[in-house]
Enzyme design. Structure first.
Site, short mmCIF file in Angstrom:
data_model
loop_
_atom_site.label_atom_id
_atom_site.label_comp_id
_atom_site.label_asym_id
_atom_site.label_seq_id
_atom_site.Cartn_x
_atom_site.Cartn_y
_atom_site.Cartn_z
CE LYS A 160 -0.64 1.84 4.09
NZ LYS A 160 -1.57 2.97 5.06
CG HIS A 187 -1.18 -3.58 7.54
ND1 HIS A 187 -0.85 -2.52 6.79
CD2 HIS A 187 -1.48 -3.42 8.83
CE1 HIS A 187 -0.74 -1.65 7.63
NE2 HIS A 187 -1.18 -1.88 9.12
CG HIS A 207 -5.84 0.87 7.39
ND1 HIS A 207 -5.38 -0.19 6.52
CD2 HIS A 207 -4.81 1.67 7.75
CE1 HIS A 207 -4.12 -0.03 6.26
NE2 HIS A 207 -3.55 0.96 7.22
CE LYS A 227 -0.33 9.50 12.87
NZ LYS A 227 0.06 8.30 13.46
#
Ligand SMILES: NC(=O)c1ccc[n+]([C@@H]2O[C@H](COP(=O)([O-])OP(=O)(O)OC[C@H]3O[C@@H](n4cnc5c(N)ncnc54)[C@H](OP(=O)(O)O)[C@@H]3O)[C@@H](O)[C@H]2O)c1
Length: 501
Positions: A151, A181, A243, A350
């Protein structure tokens, strides 16, 4: 169910790179420890540096020592190391791929089914495919040939389609394994199993019972040493584009006819294509972005640490301004009968007060309301750090009075002796098995880019200073603008009370 793997050679491009050293080589070793690699299977590492075989095998030992600090079985190590070979793919050598073909043609050493893992930079994906094709190494007339593409697959819809156009000149769709993943995480795979192997969920998994769904990926970490990369990517593309949209697809898709890769992917594609486009002319009500400012975060030993804000970190790299988001949230609707009117809130951030990845589902008000603000049921399918299923229900407090309180039923998914499989281990095994169910079909990639592209473009064009949130804090109150109703807001924790503000 253990699937059969044909004898094959895994050709690992970018073997000297970070991903290969930290995840892939140790992952292959673990698969060998678990007895999951066929006896004849070989690994040909391909790197641009000149390395002789003995030195490469010593290098591999170092990678394993770094990962398996408690040691490992010497016999298995010897079996593993004997599987490993190295090919130098010197960038200045126009004949490098022919030489690699000559190496691989030694059938006594290398099984001829070839799985290529392109752990190279995204700008090199198409080039490597073209070069492999140029020397006939993608030809499937006698043996299978599969190519795993790391990716990201493109940086927007156009570049994803350009990459697809380039590689599809040389590869059939069935040969292409596009990685996300996240899909290798067993807790995420469990979403589908929880939904479809229990009779109790399907009847309530719809707009009649579900009020809204929250899909979260929050981190305590900041951008670290990836500042410049991050600034060109942002939270929306880094996390949500693939994701979290894949997570949403697993939560919301219809039941596949069976567990065949084709049927699972067909349902995910249908779902992703039925997400309503985000209206850019009303973007503020559907998307929210922010950047972390200086603050204090909780570190591993439970102590606090003062940290810089995102713009300060960028300034150290010589970047003086940025509208790149470190907090991104979207409100999405799915245009099908099951989900009509149910908002799906997706966020990633974050430098939050807590790191967590999971799905929280709030149910509608119960038929009997004993108090005015009676707690609504929540179901959480948590992915990390805890893999668990939690359910919040109302229960009568024992005693003479009629009163209820909220209980949390907390079921860890992981038992003491369960295998801990890294997502890359599962994915590499699937590549060799020829099972693409945990890989992305091009239609999924396109649907995902089609959805986020307009937001990325609108945010990039809007140069007004971005909303700031203190590092270590909970979600910015201002993000409430995207919620459909006043009684909805982010859960800040999966623990009991984590929906109270
Ligand atoms: N690291 C991670 O945790 C992570 C996570 C998610 C995705 N990814 C993706 O995984 C890929 C690899 O990441 P990385 O961090 O390992 O990158 P990296 O450290 O830059 O490694 C890439 C390696 O590929 C080599 N390379 C380039 N062209 C090659 C060729 N034709 N033949 C053989 N080797 C070649 C490079 O060699 P030179 O140095 O000589 O150019 C370099 O050693 C990237 O696409 C990245 O986006 C990585």
């Amino acid at each position: 169910m253990t699937k059969k793997i044909d004898p094959c050679t895994l050709v690992l491009f970018g073997a000297n790179g970070n991903l290969s050293r930290v995840k892939l080589m140790p992952g292959l070793f673990r698969l060998d420890m678990l007895g999951r690699l066929p006896d004849e299977m070989k690994i040909l590492s391909v790197g641009r540096q000149e390395v002789v075989l003995d030195a490469w095998r010593t290098d591999i030992k170092g990678m394993l020592d770094a990962k398996f600090k408690n040691g490992y079985d010497q016999k298995i190590f010897e079996r593993f190391i004997a599987r490993n070979f190295y090919h130098t793919n010197a960038p200045t050598d126009p004949d490098a791929f022919n030489k690699m073909k000559a190496t691989l043609s030694n059938e006594k050493v290398f099984p001829q089914n070839l799985a290529y893992f392109l752990s190279v930079r995204p700008t090199d994906f198409a080039l490597v495919v073209e070069q492999l094709s140029g020397v006939g190494l993608l030809d499937e007339s006698k043996y299978w040939r599969r190519v795993l593409i790391e990716k990201p697959f493109g940086t927007d819809l156009q570049s994803a389609q350009d990459l697809q156009a380039k590689i599809s000149k040389h590869l059939k769709e069935s040969q292409i394994y596009r990685i996300d993943h996240y899909l290798g995480k067993s807790a995420l795979q469990n979403v589908m199993f929880t939904r479809f192997t229990n009779a109790m969920f399907e009847p309530i998994w719809n707009n009649q019972y579900i009020d809204h769904v929250q899909i979260t990926n929050n981190e305590i970490l900041g951008v670290g040493d990836r500042t410049k990369f991050y600034d060109s990517t942002g939270a929306l593309c880094d996390m949500i584009q693939s994701h979290l949209l894949q997570t949403l697809a697993l939560v919301a898709m219809e039941k596949p006819e069976d567990l065949s890769p084709q049927n699972i992917r067909a349902e995910k594609i249908k779902l992703l294509e039925s997400i309503r486009p985000i209206p850019v002319n009303d973007l503020n009500k559907h998307a929210f972005r922010a950047q972390y400012a200086a603050g204090r975060v909780c570190v591993a030993d439970g102590h606090g640490e003062n940290v810089h804000g995102y713009l300060e970190e960028l300034a150290k790299e010589g970047v003086t301004e940025s509208v790149t988001e470190t907090y991104a949230a979207l409100k999405l609707f799915i245009d099908n009968p099951r989900w009509k009117g149910v908002p799906f809130y997706v966020r990633t951030a974050k430098r939050m007060h807590e790191g967590n990845t999971g799905i929280s589902i709030r149910f509608k008000q119960a038929p009997m309301q004993l108090v005015t603000d009676q707690h609504q049921n929540w179901l959480t399918l948590n992915i990390q750090p805890r893999e668990c299923i939690k359910m919040e229900i109302e229960s009568k407090i024992p005693g003479l009075d009629i009163a209820t309180r909220t209980l949390s039923i907390d079921a860890p998914q992981r038992q003491h002796d369960d295998e801990t499989i890294d997502s890359y281990e599962a994915l590499m095994l699937n590549l060799m098995e020829g099972d693409p169910s945990l890989y992305l079909h091009i239609s999924e990639v396109e649907a995902q880019w089609r959805l986020v592209d307009p937001v990325v473009k609108a945010w990039a064009a809007d140069k007004k200073p971005v909303h700031q949130y203190r590092a270590g804090s909970r979600d910015p109150e201002e993000s409430s603008i995207i919620f459909e109703s006043k009684d909805q807001f982010w859960r800040y924790s999966i623990e009991l009370g984590g929906d109270k503000h």
